[in-house]
Scaffold this motif. Structure first.
Motif, short mmCIF file in Angstrom:
data_model
loop_
_atom_site.label_atom_id
_atom_site.label_comp_id
_atom_site.label_asym_id
_atom_site.label_seq_id
_atom_site.Cartn_x
_atom_site.Cartn_y
_atom_site.Cartn_z
N ALA A 128 0.83 -1.21 0.00
CA ALA A 128 0.00 0.00 0.00
C ALA A 128 0.86 1.25 0.00
N SER A 129 1.93 1.26 0.78
CA SER A 129 2.82 2.42 0.78
C SER A 129 3.55 2.55 -0.55
N ALA A 130 3.98 1.42 -1.11
CA ALA A 130 4.64 1.46 -2.42
C ALA A 130 3.70 2.03 -3.48
N ALA A 131 2.40 1.73 -3.36
CA ALA A 131 1.43 2.26 -4.31
C ALA A 131 1.29 3.77 -4.18
N LEU A 132 1.35 4.29 -2.97
CA LEU A 132 1.30 5.74 -2.78
C LEU A 132 2.48 6.41 -3.47
N VAL A 133 3.65 5.82 -3.31
CA VAL A 133 4.85 6.37 -3.95
C VAL A 133 4.74 6.29 -5.46
N ALA A 134 4.33 5.14 -5.99
CA ALA A 134 4.22 4.95 -7.44
C ALA A 134 3.19 5.90 -8.04
N THR A 135 2.07 6.09 -7.36
CA THR A 135 1.03 6.98 -7.88
C THR A 135 1.53 8.40 -7.97
N ARG A 136 2.25 8.85 -6.95
CA ARG A 136 2.79 10.22 -7.00
C ARG A 136 3.88 10.34 -8.06
N LEU A 137 4.70 9.31 -8.22
CA LEU A 137 5.72 9.34 -9.27
C LEU A 137 5.08 9.50 -10.64
N LEU A 157 14.34 8.14 -19.56
CA LEU A 157 15.13 7.91 -18.36
C LEU A 157 15.42 9.20 -17.59
N GLU A 158 15.82 10.24 -18.29
CA GLU A 158 16.15 11.48 -17.60
C GLU A 158 14.94 12.06 -16.86
N GLN A 159 13.76 11.94 -17.47
CA GLN A 159 12.56 12.42 -16.80
C GLN A 159 12.24 11.57 -15.57
N LEU A 160 12.44 10.26 -15.69
CA LEU A 160 12.20 9.38 -14.56
C LEU A 160 13.11 9.73 -13.39
N LEU A 161 14.40 9.96 -13.67
CA LEU A 161 15.34 10.29 -12.61
C LEU A 161 15.01 11.64 -11.97
N ALA A 162 14.62 12.61 -12.79
CA ALA A 162 14.23 13.91 -12.24
C ALA A 162 12.99 13.79 -11.37
N ALA A 163 12.03 12.97 -11.79
CA ALA A 163 10.83 12.77 -11.00
C ALA A 163 11.16 12.10 -9.66
N GLN A 164 12.10 11.17 -9.66
CA GLN A 164 12.52 10.54 -8.42
C GLN A 164 13.12 11.56 -7.46
N GLN A 165 13.94 12.48 -7.99
CA GLN A 165 14.52 13.53 -7.16
C GLN A 165 13.42 14.39 -6.54
N GLN A 166 12.45 14.77 -7.35
CA GLN A 166 11.36 15.60 -6.84
C GLN A 166 10.57 14.85 -5.77
N LEU A 167 10.34 13.57 -5.99
CA LEU A 167 9.60 12.76 -5.04
C LEU A 167 10.33 12.70 -3.69
N ARG A 168 11.63 12.47 -3.74
CA ARG A 168 12.40 12.42 -2.50
C ARG A 168 12.32 13.75 -1.75
N ALA A 169 12.40 14.87 -2.50
CA ALA A 169 12.32 16.19 -1.88
C ALA A 169 10.95 16.43 -1.25
N GLU A 170 9.89 15.95 -1.91
CA GLU A 170 8.54 16.13 -1.36
C GLU A 170 8.36 15.36 -0.06
N ILE A 171 8.89 14.16 0.01
CA ILE A 171 8.78 13.37 1.23
C ILE A 171 9.53 14.05 2.37
N SER A 172 10.74 14.56 2.08
CA SER A 172 11.52 15.24 3.12
C SER A 172 10.81 16.50 3.60
N ALA A 173 10.17 17.23 2.68
CA ALA A 173 9.51 18.48 3.05
C ALA A 173 8.22 18.26 3.81
N ARG A 174 7.53 17.14 3.53
CA ARG A 174 6.25 16.88 4.18
C ARG A 174 6.11 15.39 4.47
N PRO A 175 6.77 14.92 5.53
CA PRO A 175 6.75 13.48 5.84
C PRO A 175 5.45 13.05 6.52
#
Length: 498
Positions: free
Chosen positions: A224-233, A251-269
């Motif tokens: 369920a948590s993995a689905a939350l991450v995948a949906t936001r990605l 690939l470059e867009q995927l990597l950039a999206a991963q960076q944004q996702l990590r930043a969003e989790i850190s900003a609002r855990p």
């Protein structure tokens, strides 16, 4: 003359370095995971007829750079190319029958590679070990999962590691290694990977001993948590959350999206947004999918899935300072933030923090925060793994690394990752300089490296095994070397919680 050795897929030509150590780099252990194979389990590599040159590191798994300031502190290697499921071997004697050590790198499951210069295996081979490093899929390519209804097996990154261990089983004799004496060792996400491997049915029989540095068997995501991450990605990429659409993302867009996702989790855990990732702070982790990883690793190990496998497990005293001191967060922590963090980690409100205050009466709020986070992320999981293994007929050896780095005016302390160059006896490697500072005690490297080699060779690193009756812990960096039942009151505080 450059040595040529045979593998089951073709012959490789290596190089000979200092002290006659032979090295073979960029040996494929699986096919390139591109196109329709991006999220698929690893497939065997195509065989080759001509002798393959193995004189330089091959491609590394695609990844975005570490966020600042980690990009200046943690050494990284980035070599483009599709055939990044490769490994490297160092051997002192291809005709030998030597113990094998396989290094699984860390990097929060989104960074790192087996080709970082600091992971050079020459020192281990010098001391009678056949040494292997490897790459595996990272980020979404290694750990994306769409949730409970996802029909594709989860954890291709872990399946890559298993494929590499199968390569070791099938080929390491040609390099002078004994396939029945394989010690897998890793740090951070690499150690957490090993914790998962000890619980995975597909890894059964591939690991004979294990060393887990600053990571154990607690860090996973539910479907369920993995689905939350995948949906936001998928939302960041502006594509439907389906396998074909995500596999087709550039690939470059995927990597950039991963960076944004990590930043969003850190900003609002927020747990409602991210599930376990809001506390683990890693959007891509091993997923308990009922198939590749049927149960949470520590629960499976506690029930005996790794029975009989001896482990060496530990942490650094000030792990979490790596994430607070260089960023400036350490001095900004308030008493309120300490209480909130303790509650997020599961300590009872108004009860847990006073125990830490009593144990460290001179600690600042930043000090208390890093102590609590270090225990939750690293120390308690290590102790729980040691306890589980001792109950199932294995020896567990526990260590704490407490040499304080002089970097950042001594504020880093014995932070996360600072022990790696000591384990590899590679203190002069320039990539480690930002963490180590100017003072690099070779005597600690001598003892720590020798302990790891001894454990892989004999099963005994040189200090008493951990038993729940006396809880022996070897400290590297301070006196006394051996302590018993350290921080008892803090360990007991977490009973039933972590």
């Amino acid at each position: 003359m450059r040595p040529v050795l045979a593998t089951r897929h073709g012959s490789v030509r290596g190089t000979v370095g200092p002290a006659g150590i032979a090295c073979f780099r960029n040996i494929p252990y699986a096919a390139a995971p591109t196109g329709p194979l991006r999220f698929a389990p690893p497939r065997p590599p195509a065989p080759w007829d001509e002798i393959r040159d193995a004189d330089a590191y091959g491609p590394t798994a695609p990844k975005a750079p570490y966020p600042a300031p980690m990009d200046r502190l943690i050494p990284e290697a980035d070599i483009p190319g599709d055939d990044f499921l490769n490994l490297n071997v160092w051997t002192p004697d291809p005709a030998g029958r030597l113990p094998v050590m396989v290094w699984i790198h860390g990097g929060a499951f989104s960074n790192g590679s087996g080709s970082v210069p600091g992971y050079d295996g020459t020192t281990f081979a010098r001391d009678g070990v056949v040494m292997v490093t490897l790459n595996y899929r990272l980020g979404a390519q290694g750990f994306l999962h769409l949730g409970p209804d996802d029909s594709v097996p989860a954890n291709p990154g872990l399946l890559d590691q298993i494929a590499a261990l199968e390569w070791v089983r099938d080929n390491i004799e040609s390099f002078g290694g004994d396939p029945r004496r394989v010690t897998v060792f890793g740090q951070s996400a690499g150690a957490m990977s090993i914790g998962a491997l000890l619980a995975m049915p597909a890894a059964k029989g591939l690991i004979h001993r294990a060393v887990l540095q600053s990571g154990a068997a607690h860090h996973t995501l539910s479907p369920a948590s993995a689905a939350l991450v995948a949906t936001r990605l998928a939302a960041i990429l502006e594509v439907p959350a389906t396998r074909p659409d995500l596999a087709a993302a550039p690939l470059e867009q995927l990597l950039a999206a991963q960076q944004q996702l990590r930043a969003e989790i850190s900003a609002r855990p927020d747990p409602e947004l991210w599930g376990e990732a809001s506390v683990n702070m890693m959007p891509f982790e091993p997923v308990v999918d009922q198939d590749t990883l049927p149960r949470t690793p520590i629960d499976a190990i506690a029930d005996g899935t790794a029975a009989g496998i001896d482990v060496l497990v530990g942490w650094t005293r000030d792990e979490f300072r790596l994430f607070t001191v260089p960023t400036g967060l350490h001095g900004l922590v308030t008493d309120e933030l300490v209480e909130r963090a303790a509650a997020a980690y599961g300590l009872p409100p108004g009860q847990g923090v006073p125990v830490y205050r009593a144990a460290f009466p001179d600690a600042t709020p930043g000090d208390l925060y890093t102590k609590i986070a270090t225990d939750w992320f690293y120390r308690l999981p290590a102790l729980r793994l040691a306890e589980a293994q001792t109950r199932h007929g294995a020896h567990a050896f526990v260590y704490e690394f407490d040499w304080a780095s002089p970097a950042f005016d001594g504020m880093l302390g014995a932070c996360h990752a600072v022990e790696i160059p000591f384990v590899f006896d590679n203190l002069a490697e320039p990539g480690f300089a930002p963490l180590l500072g100017d003072t690099r005690p070779q005597d600690i490297a001598d003892s720590m490296h020798a302990a790891w080699v001894s454990f892989a060779t004999t099963g005994d690193p040189g200090w008493p095994a951990y038993r729940e009756s006396d809880r022996a812990v070897r400290r590297f960096g301070s006196s006394p070397d051996i302590t018993h039942n350290p921080d008892h009151e803090l360990r007991v505080l977490w009973d039933g919680l972590r």
